[in-house]
Structure formats: C-alpha cells, structure tokens
Motif scaffolding. Structure first.
Motif, PDB file in Angstrom:
ATOM      1  N   UNK A 158      15.442 -33.938 -18.303  1.00  0.00           N
ATOM      2  CA  UNK A 158      16.725 -33.376 -17.883  1.00  0.00           C
ATOM      3  C   UNK A 158      16.587 -31.891 -17.600  1.00  0.00           C
ATOM      4  N   UNK A 159      15.899 -31.171 -18.480  1.00  0.00           N
ATOM      5  CA  UNK A 159      15.701 -29.728 -18.291  1.00  0.00           C
ATOM      6  C   UNK A 159      15.048 -29.440 -16.945  1.00  0.00           C
ATOM      7  N   UNK A 160      14.103 -30.267 -16.566  1.00  0.00           N
ATOM      8  CA  UNK A 160      13.377 -30.060 -15.308  1.00  0.00           C
ATOM      9  C   UNK A 160      14.278 -30.207 -14.082  1.00  0.00           C
ATOM     10  N   UNK A 161      15.440 -30.801 -14.257  1.00  0.00           N
ATOM     11  CA  UNK A 161      16.360 -31.031 -13.143  1.00  0.00           C
ATOM     12  C   UNK A 161      17.510 -30.019 -13.087  1.00  0.00           C
ATOM     13  N   UNK A 162      17.501 -29.045 -13.982  1.00  0.00           N
ATOM     14  CA  UNK A 162      18.620 -28.106 -14.077  1.00  0.00           C
ATOM     15  C   UNK A 162      18.234 -26.751 -13.478  1.00  0.00           C
ATOM     16  N   UNK A 163      19.034 -26.299 -12.513  1.00  0.00           N
ATOM     17  CA  UNK A 163      18.783 -25.017 -11.846  1.00  0.00           C
ATOM     18  C   UNK A 163      19.150 -23.830 -12.725  1.00  0.00           C
ATOM     19  N   UNK A 164      20.277 -23.914 -13.400  1.00  0.00           N
ATOM     20  CA  UNK A 164      20.781 -22.806 -14.217  1.00  0.00           C
ATOM     21  C   UNK A 164      19.809 -22.528 -15.364  1.00  0.00           C
TER      22      UNK A 164
END
Length: 165
Positions: free
Chosen positions: A116-122
């Motif tokens: 999930x972290x790898x998919x978050x821009x912020x």
C-alpha cells in the motif's frame, strides 16, 4: 510510478485492521496460561492500538468521528483476524498455535502495508504506512522470539554460544 488508490479508503481499512489485530491480541491473551506469552500479547495489543492512532491522525473522512469510541467498540468477529483466532480457540488451543497464527498474520500485514505504501504519492501518508510496516515486522520478531521460548528452542541471542561450542 504510483498506482492510483483511494488513500482515505486505504487509511480506514488499515485503521480497522489495526483494531482487529488489537482485539486479536486482547482475546488471545485471555486464553493463554503462560505469563510471558500473555505479557507479549498484551504488549502487542497496546501497540496495535497505537498503530491505529497513527492512521486516525491522517484520516480525513467523517465515518469515524471519535477514535476512542471506535477503538473501544466491540470486536468485529467476522474479521479475518478474529475468525482465525476463533478457529484456534475452538480447536485444541495452545500458546504455540496462537503464536504461529500471530506470526502469519503479522507477516501478511507487513506485506500489505508495504504494498500500500508503494502506491501512495503523499510522502507524509506513505511514511505512516512504512513506519507501521516496520513496527509490524518488529511484532513478527517479538512473536518469533516468544515462540522460540515456548518451544524451548535456542534463543537467537544464544546462537553464537552454541555454534562455537
């Protein structure tokens, strides 16, 4: 490149997962007899509550207006964490089985948090997911150490002693 995900949905899902993990450890601790295993599960329950708090701080939605009310609500017995523990409790419950289940759940959660972290821009939101993934890995290691103790295995701190002898 970042894959598009609904960040607030990911946060609320993670918040609920941390609550489920907390409830898992709370209930598991009540079924154990070994004082050290109980202590480990109680520590893990407290840390899962803390993890949920990290997610709540970055949650921008309105479906969870009060953290304490949310976290202190009755467990979701249909969650994968609670269903798995219920199966263990309803079979031949042992600390060993509970710890094995906890290790598996923590490994899966760490993987999910990292993905999930790898998919978050912020960057700030991603940092919360990454921090929780690291802490989840630490949970795995804590459980693994307790498992080794319960199983009377050589503790990792004693490995060098045994290898040299």
């Amino acid at each position: 490149m970042f894959e598009e995900i609904d960040v607030q949905e990911a946060i609320i899902k993670s918040l609920q997962t941390e609550k489920n993990a907390m409830n898992f450890y709370q209930l598991g601790a009540t079924k154990m007899k070994d004082p050290d295993a109980i202590r480990v599960f109680n520590v893990l329950a407290a840390e899962e509550r803390e993890h949920a708090g990290h997610f709540y701080k970055i949650y921008k939605g309105s479906s969870i207006p009060d953290f304490d009310e949310f976290i202190d609500a009755p467990p979701d017995y249909e969650s994968t964490w609670m269903v798995a523990l219920s199966r263990t409790i309803n079979s031949d419950f042992t600390e060993q089985k509970a710890l094995e289940l906890a290790m598996s759940k923590e490994q899966n959660l760490e993987k999910t948090l990292r993905e999930t972290a790898a998919k978050i821009k912020d960057e700030n939101v991603r940092a919360i997911f990454e921090m929780n993934a690291r802490e989840t890995h630490n949970h795995y290691e804590m459980i693994e150490s307790e498992y080794a103790r319960i199983m009377a295995m050589v503790h990792e701190s004693d490995i060098d002693t045994y290898v040299r002898e």
